[in-house]
Write a protein that holds these residues in place. Structure first.
Motif, PDB file in Angstrom:
ATOM      1  N   LEU A 108       0.833  -1.198   0.000  1.00 37.11           N
ATOM      2  CA  LEU A 108       0.000   0.000   0.000  1.00 37.11           C
ATOM      3  C   LEU A 108       0.869   1.250   0.000  1.00 37.11           C
ATOM      4  N   ARG A 109       0.389   2.307  -0.635  1.00 39.55           N
ATOM      5  CA  ARG A 109       1.155   3.553  -0.666  1.00 39.55           C
ATOM      6  C   ARG A 109       0.839   4.470   0.508  1.00 39.55           C
ATOM      7  N   ALA A 110      -0.299   4.238   1.190  1.00 41.53           N
ATOM      8  CA  ALA A 110      -0.680   5.061   2.339  1.00 41.53           C
ATOM      9  C   ALA A 110      -1.589   4.241   3.245  1.00 41.53           C
ATOM     10  N   LEU A 111      -1.634   4.644   4.505  1.00 41.69           N
ATOM     11  CA  LEU A 111      -2.520   4.019   5.480  1.00 41.69           C
ATOM     12  C   LEU A 111      -3.322   5.109   6.157  1.00 41.69           C
ATOM     13  N   ARG A 112      -4.639   4.958   6.143  1.00 51.03           N
ATOM     14  CA  ARG A 112      -5.549   5.969   6.660  1.00 51.03           C
ATOM     15  C   ARG A 112      -6.408   5.352   7.761  1.00 51.03           C
ATOM     16  N   THR A 113      -6.623   6.089   8.833  1.00 51.86           N
ATOM     17  CA  THR A 113      -7.428   5.584   9.948  1.00 51.86           C
ATOM     18  C   THR A 113      -8.901   5.952   9.758  1.00 51.86           C
ATOM     19  N   GLY A 114      -9.745   5.296  10.533  1.00 53.36           N
ATOM     20  CA  GLY A 114     -11.095   5.788  10.714  1.00 53.36           C
ATOM     21  C   GLY A 114     -11.060   6.957  11.688  1.00 53.36           C
ATOM     22  N   ALA A 115     -12.232   7.432  12.079  1.00 46.83           N
ATOM     23  CA  ALA A 115     -12.307   8.540  13.031  1.00 46.83           C
ATOM     24  C   ALA A 115     -11.848   8.070  14.399  1.00 46.83           C
ATOM     25  N   LEU A 116     -10.843   8.732  14.944  1.00 49.97           N
ATOM     26  CA  LEU A 116     -10.233   8.336  16.211  1.00 49.97           C
ATOM     27  C   LEU A 116     -10.652   9.271  17.337  1.00 49.97           C
ATOM     28  N   ALA A 129     -12.898  16.459  19.769  1.00 42.54           N
ATOM     29  CA  ALA A 129     -13.016  16.315  18.321  1.00 42.54           C
ATOM     30  C   ALA A 129     -12.381  14.996  17.900  1.00 42.54           C
ATOM     31  N   LEU A 130     -12.941  14.367  16.876  1.00 36.70           N
ATOM     32  CA  LEU A 130     -12.388  13.147  16.326  1.00 36.70           C
ATOM     33  C   LEU A 130     -11.488  13.508  15.146  1.00 36.70           C
ATOM     34  N   THR A 131     -10.527  12.654  14.869  1.00 34.75           N
ATOM     35  CA  THR A 131      -9.561  12.954  13.828  1.00 34.75           C
ATOM     36  C   THR A 131      -9.355  11.742  12.934  1.00 34.75           C
ATOM     37  N   VAL A 132      -9.251  11.995  11.625  1.00 26.95           N
ATOM     38  CA  VAL A 132      -8.828  10.970  10.657  1.00 26.95           C
ATOM     39  C   VAL A 132      -7.373  11.269  10.304  1.00 26.95           C
ATOM     40  N   LEU A 133      -6.525  10.254  10.421  1.00 32.83           N
ATOM     41  CA  LEU A 133      -5.089  10.419  10.214  1.00 32.83           C
ATOM     42  C   LEU A 133      -4.613   9.568   9.034  1.00 32.83           C
ATOM     43  N   ASP A 166      -8.509  15.089   8.320  1.00 29.32           N
ATOM     44  CA  ASP A 166      -9.880  15.556   8.524  1.00 29.32           C
ATOM     45  C   ASP A 166     -10.160  15.594  10.020  1.00 29.32           C
ATOM     46  N   GLN A 167     -10.988  16.557  10.416  1.00 28.17           N
ATOM     47  CA  GLN A 167     -11.406  16.674  11.811  1.00 28.17           C
ATOM     48  C   GLN A 167     -12.919  16.636  11.863  1.00 28.17           C
ATOM     49  N   LEU A 168     -13.442  15.878  12.812  1.00 27.84           N
ATOM     50  CA  LEU A 168     -14.867  15.650  12.920  1.00 27.84           C
ATOM     51  C   LEU A 168     -15.395  16.154  14.254  1.00 27.84           C
ATOM     52  N   ALA A 169     -16.543  16.804  14.205  1.00 28.78           N
ATOM     53  CA  ALA A 169     -17.242  17.218  15.421  1.00 28.78           C
ATOM     54  C   ALA A 169     -18.101  16.061  15.913  1.00 28.78           C
ATOM     55  N   LEU A 170     -18.121  15.845  17.221  1.00 27.89           N
ATOM     56  CA  LEU A 170     -18.876  14.764  17.841  1.00 27.89           C
ATOM     57  C   LEU A 170     -20.097  15.331  18.547  1.00 27.89           C
ATOM     58  N   PHE A 171     -21.254  14.706  18.311  1.00 25.81           N
ATOM     59  CA  PHE A 171     -22.513  15.123  18.924  1.00 25.81           C
ATOM     60  C   PHE A 171     -23.147  13.936  19.643  1.00 25.81           C
ATOM     61  N   SER A 172     -23.889  14.232  20.705  1.00 24.63           N
ATOM     62  CA  SER A 172     -24.604  13.182  21.423  1.00 24.63           C
ATOM     63  C   SER A 172     -25.913  13.740  21.965  1.00 24.63           C
ATOM     64  N   ARG A 173     -26.839  12.843  22.257  1.00 24.38           N
ATOM     65  CA  ARG A 173     -28.080  13.219  22.917  1.00 24.38           C
ATOM     66  C   ARG A 173     -28.680  11.970  23.544  1.00 24.38           C
ATOM     67  N   PRO A 174     -29.479  12.137  24.596  1.00 18.45           N
ATOM     68  CA  PRO A 174     -30.204  10.981  25.138  1.00 18.45           C
ATOM     69  C   PRO A 174     -31.189  10.462  24.104  1.00 18.45           C
ATOM     70  N   THR A 175     -31.412   9.171  24.125  1.00 21.34           N
ATOM     71  CA  THR A 175     -32.400   8.609  23.207  1.00 21.34           C
ATOM     72  C   THR A 175     -33.804   8.912  23.719  1.00 21.34           C
ATOM     73  N   PRO A 176     -34.794   9.010  22.823  1.00 19.25           N
ATOM     74  CA  PRO A 176     -36.147   9.374  23.258  1.00 19.25           C
ATOM     75  C   PRO A 176     -36.824   8.250  24.024  1.00 19.25           C
ATOM     76  N   ASP A 177     -37.732   8.638  24.896  1.00 13.32           N
ATOM     77  CA  ASP A 177     -38.485   7.649  25.674  1.00 13.32           C
ATOM     78  C   ASP A 177     -39.643   7.066  24.878  1.00 13.32           C
ATOM     79  N   THR A 178     -40.148   7.803  23.921  1.00 17.55           N
ATOM     80  CA  THR A 178     -41.315   7.365  23.166  1.00 17.55           C
ATOM     81  C   THR A 178     -40.919   6.972  21.744  1.00 17.55           C
ATOM     82  N   ALA A 179     -41.794   6.234  21.096  1.00 10.27           N
ATOM     83  CA  ALA A 179     -41.528   5.719  19.756  1.00 10.27           C
ATOM     84  C   ALA A 179     -42.258   6.547  18.704  1.00 10.27           C
ATOM     85  N   GLN A 180     -42.056   7.854  18.739  1.00 16.70           N
ATOM     86  CA  GLN A 180     -42.734   8.733  17.789  1.00 16.70           C
ATOM     87  C   GLN A 180     -42.231   8.482  16.367  1.00 16.70           C
ATOM     88  N   ARG A 181     -43.160   8.341  15.451  1.00 12.50           N
ATOM     89  CA  ARG A 181     -42.792   8.078  14.063  1.00 12.50           C
ATOM     90  C   ARG A 181     -42.253   9.342  13.404  1.00 12.50           C
TER      91      ARG A 181
END
Length: 235
Positions: A51-59, A224-228, A76-91
């Motif tokens: 291989l000519r290069a090796l690339r990671t996933g988001a670390l 922040a997550l990073t791809v290297l 590349d630099q990635l922003a990470l987001f999170s939230r609690p999952t909902p209590d109800t099964a709204q469509r």
């Protein structure tokens, strides 16, 4: 896909979509911390394969540190987001003439074309990469948005223990601003409600995606997550 492992951490080493000269290294469990020896072993394996290069996933930090010590640089630099999952099964609310359905094997060709159109030739996924994303967690759900023209959106959501992950979200560029992405995320939240929280990441430059996640109650993490990448042609 070949597994390389020791007692500390395990990774999958494959090929980057649409470029067989670049290796793609994905940590099986992002919570594990690779050592310098782990990284050097993976680099040696990639070189052995020509291989000519090796690339990671988001670390997640600090998993990136041994890669940086080995000479990897950020692409590349990635922003990470999170939230609690909902209590109800709204469509989810879908746009007019759009329905959500399960991703089937016969959809993969179109979904790969859509993903490449949405993210470009460097970051787009081919069929094999999409299947890899689907199998990255113990449970997953792959959904498509469909209208009269065919498949116009994709969402892959995974779950591991108490955490769910919105692993891939893509919409045909010609079909954006119709509410398709929001419907797919709402559908993912509905499925993920058995977990305690859901995580998603996106490029720090993707203002549309950031606005979408903000509007759906996600909170941006300080980390922040990073791809290297390492140029294997260099000694």
């Amino acid at each position: 896909m070949v597994h390389t492992a020791n007692a500390n951490v395990e990774a999958r080493l494959g090929r980057w979509p649409y470029d067989d000269t670049i290796g793609r290294l994905i940590l099986v469990d992002h919570r594990m911390q690779p050592t310098d020896d782990d990284v050097n072993r993976w680099v040696d394996t990639a070189r052995h394969r020509g291989l000519r290069a090796l690339r990671t996933g988001a670390l997640f930090p600090p998993s990136d540190l041994p890669f940086r010590r080995a000479g990897f640089v950020a692409i590349d630099q990635l922003a990470l987001f999170s939230r609690p999952t909902p209590d109800t099964a709204q469509r989810p609310t879908t746009p007019h003439n759009v329905r959500l359905a399960a991703l089937r094997p016969w959809h993969l060709g179109r979904v790969a074309d859509l993903d490449a159109a949405a993210f470009g030739p460097v970051w787009g996924n081919d069929r094999a990469a999409i299947e890899e994303i689907r199998n990255a967690t113990p449970q997953h759900r792959a959904r498509i948005a469909v209208d009269r023209s065919g498949v116009i959106g994709l969402a892959i959501t995974g779950r591991a223990g108490a955490t769910a992950y919105l692993q891939r979200l893509a919409v045909d560029p010609a079909e954006r601003r119709r509410g398709i992405a929001q419907a797919l995320v709402e559908d993912s939240l509905r499925w993920a409600r058995r977990a305690r929280r859901i995580l998603v990441n996106t490029s720090v430059d993707n203002t549309a995606a950031i606005a979408l996640y903000d509007g759906l109650g996600f909170q941006r993490d300080n980390a922040a997550l990073t791809v290297l990448e390492l140029n294997l042609a260099e000694p």
